[in-house]
Scaffold this motif. Sequence first.
Motif, short mmCIF file in Angstrom:
data_model
loop_
_atom_site.label_atom_id
_atom_site.label_comp_id
_atom_site.label_asym_id
_atom_site.label_seq_id
_atom_site.Cartn_x
_atom_site.Cartn_y
_atom_site.Cartn_z
N ALA A 189 0.47 9.47 17.43
CA ALA A 189 -0.03 9.47 18.81
C ALA A 189 -1.13 10.51 19.01
N ASP A 190 -1.25 11.47 18.10
CA ASP A 190 -2.26 12.52 18.24
C ASP A 190 -3.57 12.20 17.53
N GLU A 191 -3.47 11.44 16.44
CA GLU A 191 -4.67 11.16 15.65
C GLU A 191 -4.48 9.85 14.90
N LEU A 192 -5.54 9.03 14.91
CA LEU A 192 -5.54 7.77 14.17
C LEU A 192 -6.63 7.81 13.10
N ALA A 193 -6.29 7.35 11.90
CA ALA A 193 -7.29 7.19 10.84
C ALA A 193 -7.80 5.75 10.93
N VAL A 194 -9.11 5.61 11.01
CA VAL A 194 -9.74 4.30 11.08
C VAL A 194 -10.34 4.00 9.71
N SER A 195 -9.93 2.89 9.12
CA SER A 195 -10.47 2.47 7.82
C SER A 195 -11.11 1.10 8.00
N VAL A 196 -12.40 1.01 7.73
CA VAL A 196 -13.13 -0.26 7.86
C VAL A 196 -13.61 -0.66 6.47
N THR A 197 -13.22 -1.87 6.06
CA THR A 197 -13.63 -2.40 4.77
C THR A 197 -14.55 -3.59 5.00
N ILE A 198 -15.74 -3.52 4.44
CA ILE A 198 -16.68 -4.64 4.49
C ILE A 198 -16.75 -5.23 3.10
N SER A 199 -16.53 -6.54 3.00
CA SER A 199 -16.61 -7.25 1.71
C SER A 199 -17.67 -8.32 1.80
N TRP A 200 -18.40 -8.53 0.71
CA TRP A 200 -19.39 -9.58 0.67
C TRP A 200 -19.65 -9.98 -0.78
N ASN A 201 -20.23 -11.15 -0.96
CA ASN A 201 -20.53 -11.68 -2.29
C ASN A 201 -22.03 -11.63 -2.54
N ILE A 202 -22.38 -11.25 -3.77
CA ILE A 202 -23.75 -11.39 -4.25
C ILE A 202 -23.64 -12.22 -5.52
N GLY A 203 -23.94 -13.49 -5.41
CA GLY A 203 -23.71 -14.40 -6.54
C GLY A 203 -22.22 -14.51 -6.78
N ASN A 204 -21.79 -14.18 -7.98
CA ASN A 204 -20.36 -14.20 -8.32
C ASN A 204 -19.71 -12.83 -8.22
N ILE A 205 -20.45 -11.84 -7.78
CA ILE A 205 -19.95 -10.47 -7.72
C ILE A 205 -19.46 -10.18 -6.30
N VAL A 206 -18.22 -9.71 -6.17
CA VAL A 206 -17.67 -9.33 -4.87
C VAL A 206 -17.88 -7.83 -4.70
N ARG A 207 -18.50 -7.46 -3.59
CA ARG A 207 -18.75 -6.05 -3.31
C ARG A 207 -17.87 -5.62 -2.15
N ASN A 208 -17.43 -4.37 -2.15
CA ASN A 208 -16.64 -3.78 -1.06
C ASN A 208 -17.26 -2.46 -0.67
N PHE A 209 -17.16 -2.18 0.61
CA PHE A 209 -17.66 -0.91 1.14
C PHE A 209 -16.63 -0.43 2.14
#
Length: 190
Positions: free
Chosen positions: A163-183
Amino acid sequence: MKKPQRKKTDKITIEDGLHPTPYTLHPSKGFTLVETLVAVLILTFSIVAPMSVASKALFNSAVAREQVTAVYLAQEAIYAVRNIRDRNVLSGSPSWFTNLPTGVDFTIDPTWFPAGFPEIIQCTGACLPINYDSGTHLYQHRPVTANNQPSNFTRTIRLTGSADELAVSVTISWNIGNIVRNFVVKSHIF
C-alpha cells in the motif's frame, strides 16, 4: 648466316578525314584470361561491398526505429499508471492505487478514457497486440478498422508491492523477422 627474325607487326592507318594517324598493332600485347578475371573480381567487390553496407544500414535503422517506438510505448504506460494514481489522490479516493490491478498482467490504452481513467485491459494469457491507427498515428487498443491495424508491439504491465509503494514493470515485445525482441522498463510509484 641467317638473318635475325623480326617481330611481325601490322600497320594500320586510321583516317578521320583530316589527318591520317598511323597505329602499330602488336599481336602479342593484350589482356590474358587471368588479368581479365582479376579485373572482373575487383569490379565485383567494388560494387558488392557498398551494397551490403547499405543493406545492413537500412536493417539497423529499422531496428533502431522500432526500439525507439518500444521505449515510447513503455514510457507511455508508466505515465498512464502515474496519471491514474494522481487522479485517485486528487479525487480524494481512499487509496491512491484504486483502479490499478496489482499482481496480474494488464495493458492500458491511454488514448481512451472511459469514466475519466485510461482504459485498463486485463490480459488472460498473453496480452493482445497494440493496434496502430495510420490516420492519427496513435497506438491504441480500439477495435480493428481500415486505418486501425494490429502492430508488431505487445505491451504487458504488472504492478507489485504494498500500500506504500508499487513497482511498475512494463514489457514491450515485438518481432523483427523471426527474431522476438523484448524491452522492460521498471519504475516505482508511491
